[in-house]
Design a protein around this motif. Structure first.
Motif, PDB file in Angstrom:
ATOM      1  N   UNK A 170       0.791  -1.212   0.000  1.00 17.29           N
ATOM      2  CA  UNK A 170       0.000   0.000   0.000  1.00 17.29           C
ATOM      3  C   UNK A 170       0.828   1.268   0.000  1.00 17.29           C
ATOM      4  N   UNK A 171       2.132   1.140  -0.057  1.00 22.85           N
ATOM      5  CA  UNK A 171       3.006   2.312  -0.142  1.00 22.85           C
ATOM      6  C   UNK A 171       3.175   2.707  -1.610  1.00 22.85           C
ATOM      7  N   UNK A 172       3.686   3.914  -1.825  1.00 22.82           N
ATOM      8  CA  UNK A 172       3.816   4.433  -3.177  1.00 22.82           C
ATOM      9  C   UNK A 172       5.259   4.370  -3.677  1.00 22.82           C
ATOM     10  N   UNK A 173       5.403   3.955  -4.936  1.00 23.93           N
ATOM     11  CA  UNK A 173       6.682   4.101  -5.623  1.00 23.93           C
ATOM     12  C   UNK A 173       6.915   5.567  -5.944  1.00 23.93           C
ATOM     13  N   UNK A 174       5.855   6.238  -6.406  1.00 22.57           N
ATOM     14  CA  UNK A 174       5.880   7.674  -6.621  1.00 22.57           C
ATOM     15  C   UNK A 174       4.453   8.205  -6.609  1.00 22.57           C
ATOM     16  N   UNK A 175       4.323   9.501  -6.311  1.00 25.87           N
ATOM     17  CA  UNK A 175       3.004  10.133  -6.297  1.00 25.87           C
ATOM     18  C   UNK A 175       3.171  11.636  -6.424  1.00 25.87           C
ATOM     19  N   UNK A 176       2.094  12.283  -6.934  1.00 25.75           N
ATOM     20  CA  UNK A 176       2.047  13.735  -7.067  1.00 25.75           C
ATOM     21  C   UNK A 176       0.656  14.211  -6.666  1.00 25.75           C
ATOM     22  N   UNK A 177       0.606  15.288  -5.910  1.00 18.46           N
ATOM     23  CA  UNK A 177      -0.676  15.866  -5.533  1.00 18.46           C
ATOM     24  C   UNK A 177      -0.661  17.357  -5.857  1.00 18.46           C
ATOM     25  N   UNK A 178      -1.823  17.965  -5.813  1.00 17.18           N
ATOM     26  CA  UNK A 178      -1.917  19.393  -6.099  1.00 17.18           C
ATOM     27  C   UNK A 178      -1.756  19.741  -7.562  1.00 17.18           C
ATOM     28  N   UNK A 179      -1.958  18.775  -8.452  1.00 19.13           N
ATOM     29  CA  UNK A 179      -1.829  19.053  -9.885  1.00 19.13           C
ATOM     30  C   UNK A 179      -2.959  19.964 -10.347  1.00 19.13           C
ATOM     31  N   UNK A 180      -2.649  20.916 -11.156  1.00 20.73           N
ATOM     32  CA  UNK A 180      -3.666  21.795 -11.707  1.00 20.73           C
ATOM     33  C   UNK A 180      -3.889  23.055 -10.903  1.00 20.73           C
ATOM     34  N   UNK A 181      -3.623  23.005  -9.601  1.00 20.13           N
ATOM     35  CA  UNK A 181      -3.757  24.189  -8.769  1.00 20.13           C
ATOM     36  C   UNK A 181      -5.148  24.790  -8.819  1.00 20.13           C
ATOM     37  N   UNK A 182      -5.208  26.105  -8.973  1.00 22.55           N
ATOM     38  CA  UNK A 182      -6.480  26.832  -8.957  1.00 22.55           C
ATOM     39  C   UNK A 182      -7.112  26.952 -10.340  1.00 22.55           C
ATOM     40  N   UNK A 183      -6.528  26.320 -11.354  1.00 19.53           N
ATOM     41  CA  UNK A 183      -7.016  26.472 -12.723  1.00 19.53           C
ATOM     42  C   UNK A 183      -8.118  25.474 -13.080  1.00 19.53           C
ATOM     43  N   UNK A 184      -8.468  24.609 -12.157  1.00 19.03           N
ATOM     44  CA  UNK A 184      -9.540  23.650 -12.411  1.00 19.03           C
ATOM     45  C   UNK A 184      -9.136  22.483 -13.283  1.00 19.03           C
ATOM     46  N   UNK A 185      -7.847  22.315 -13.563  1.00 14.99           N
ATOM     47  CA  UNK A 185      -7.384  21.200 -14.380  1.00 14.99           C
ATOM     48  C   UNK A 185      -7.173  19.946 -13.518  1.00 14.99           C
ATOM     49  N   UNK A 186      -7.213  18.800 -14.181  1.00 13.93           N
ATOM     50  CA  UNK A 186      -6.980  17.505 -13.531  1.00 13.93           C
ATOM     51  C   UNK A 186      -7.983  17.240 -12.402  1.00 13.93           C
ATOM     52  N   UNK A 187      -9.235  17.641 -12.638  1.00 14.27           N
ATOM     53  CA  UNK A 187     -10.279  17.358 -11.651  1.00 14.27           C
ATOM     54  C   UNK A 187     -10.674  15.884 -11.654  1.00 14.27           C
ATOM     55  N   UNK A 188     -10.558  15.238 -12.816  1.00 19.10           N
ATOM     56  CA  UNK A 188     -10.828  13.809 -12.898  1.00 19.10           C
ATOM     57  C   UNK A 188     -10.055  13.225 -14.065  1.00 19.10           C
ATOM     58  N   UNK A 189      -9.372  12.111 -13.799  1.00 19.08           N
ATOM     59  CA  UNK A 189      -8.607  11.459 -14.850  1.00 19.08           C
ATOM     60  C   UNK A 189      -9.482  10.413 -15.523  1.00 19.08           C
ATOM     61  N   UNK A 190      -9.737  10.617 -16.808  1.00 24.27           N
ATOM     62  CA  UNK A 190     -10.633   9.743 -17.561  1.00 24.27           C
ATOM     63  C   UNK A 190      -9.932   8.473 -17.988  1.00 24.27           C
ATOM     64  N   UNK A 191      -8.625   8.555 -18.244  1.00 28.58           N
ATOM     65  CA  UNK A 191      -7.884   7.397 -18.746  1.00 28.58           C
ATOM     66  C   UNK A 191      -6.519   7.313 -18.074  1.00 28.58           C
ATOM     67  N   UNK A 192      -6.080   6.081 -17.853  1.00 25.34           N
ATOM     68  CA  UNK A 192      -4.709   5.794 -17.452  1.00 25.34           C
ATOM     69  C   UNK A 192      -4.225   4.694 -18.381  1.00 25.34           C
ATOM     70  N   UNK A 193      -3.114   4.930 -19.066  1.00 20.07           N
ATOM     71  CA  UNK A 193      -2.616   3.909 -19.987  1.00 20.07           C
ATOM     72  C   UNK A 193      -1.104   4.032 -20.134  1.00 20.07           C
ATOM     73  N   UNK A 194      -0.550   3.185 -21.008  1.00 22.11           N
ATOM     74  CA  UNK A 194       0.888   3.131 -21.212  1.00 22.11           C
ATOM     75  C   UNK A 194       1.196   3.378 -22.684  1.00 22.11           C
ATOM     76  N   UNK A 195       1.628   4.601 -23.045  1.00 21.38           N
ATOM     77  CA  UNK A 195       1.972   4.873 -24.435  1.00 21.38           C
ATOM     78  C   UNK A 195       3.184   4.075 -24.912  1.00 21.38           C
TER      79      UNK A 195
END
Length: 228
Positions: A170-195
């Motif tokens: 349950x620990x993280x290899x890596x993580x990021x929070x606070x993405x998008x800030x006050x601009x309303x971006x990244x409110x919901x991630x529709x897709x997660x994939x591997x290009x």
């Protein structure tokens, strides 16, 4: 002697084919190998979304354990076909959103619960043999994307948050929070994939256009290589 050689060759072939089912990061981390059965898809498998049934009481969610339909109340009680409580999620507040996936004799629950102060998101690993919670992890944000499980890891997105979680601990290899800030971006991630085999991509609808915002992370190092 010939039989022994043939046997060795067959074993080597089998082991090689099994390794194809593991993420390359798992192969380098031998303590994880064999702990949790993995998907046979190199692209991973998405956790299933629990759908509402509203029976036997309001806000009952449908989940599947060992391929058998169960129901979960918003209070976390898991009911079998005879309407008997078999497991309990152990959530503190009513569940609003839930994803689940089974690996061997373990269930992984990704859920958001709500109370009068707001919402919280959690991931739990539960043993189906004992019904006990093996570990529980609180996640930043709410509004879960559909988690993607690949090898021994779960890739998770919530509002403004992305991360790569180890299924074992349950620990993280890596993580990021606070993405998008006050601009309303990244409110919901529709897709997660591997290009490609080295990168994981999180795609979020842009709030003010028909375009999508994207975060691309180097899966091995955890470094953000692109964010637009």
């Amino acid at each position: 002697m010939i039989k022994r050689i043939i046997g060795c060759l067959m074993l080597s072939t089998l082991l090689a084919s099994c390794n194809l089912f593991y993420h390359k990061a798992d192969i380098r981390n031998s303590e994880l190998l064999g702990i949790i059965p993995v998907t046979e898809q190199e692209s991973g498998a998405y956790a299933m979304e629990a759908r509402y049934s509203n029976w036997p009481n309001p806000d009952t969610l449908i989940i599947y354990i060992d391929g058998i339909r169960h129901k979960m109340t918003s209070e976390g009680s898991i009911l079998n076909g005879e309407n008997e409580v078999t497991y309990n999620l152990g959530n503190e507040f009513p569940v609003e959103q839930l994803y689940f996936i089974q690996r061997g004799r373990d269930m992984f629950f990704f859920y958001t619960d709500v109370n009068e102060d707001g919402a919280g998101s959690f991931v739990k690993r539960m043993s189906l043999d004992t019904g006990e919670t093996i570990w529980a992890q609180e996640i930043d944000g709410f509004s879960f994307s559909k988690p993607l499980v690949r090898g021994q890891f779960a890739y998770i997105g919530t509002i403004g948050f992305i991360g790569k979680m180890k299924l074992k601990s349950g620990t993280f290899d890596w993580k990021y929070s606070g993405l998008g800030g006050s601009k309303g971006r990244f409110n919901q991630f529709r897709e997660i994939d591997f290009p490609n085999e080295k990168q994981v991509r999180f795609v979020s609808p842009h709030p003010f256009s028909f375009q999508s915002d994207t975060v691309v992370v180097n899966d091995m190092t955890g470094e953000i290589v692109k964010m637009n």
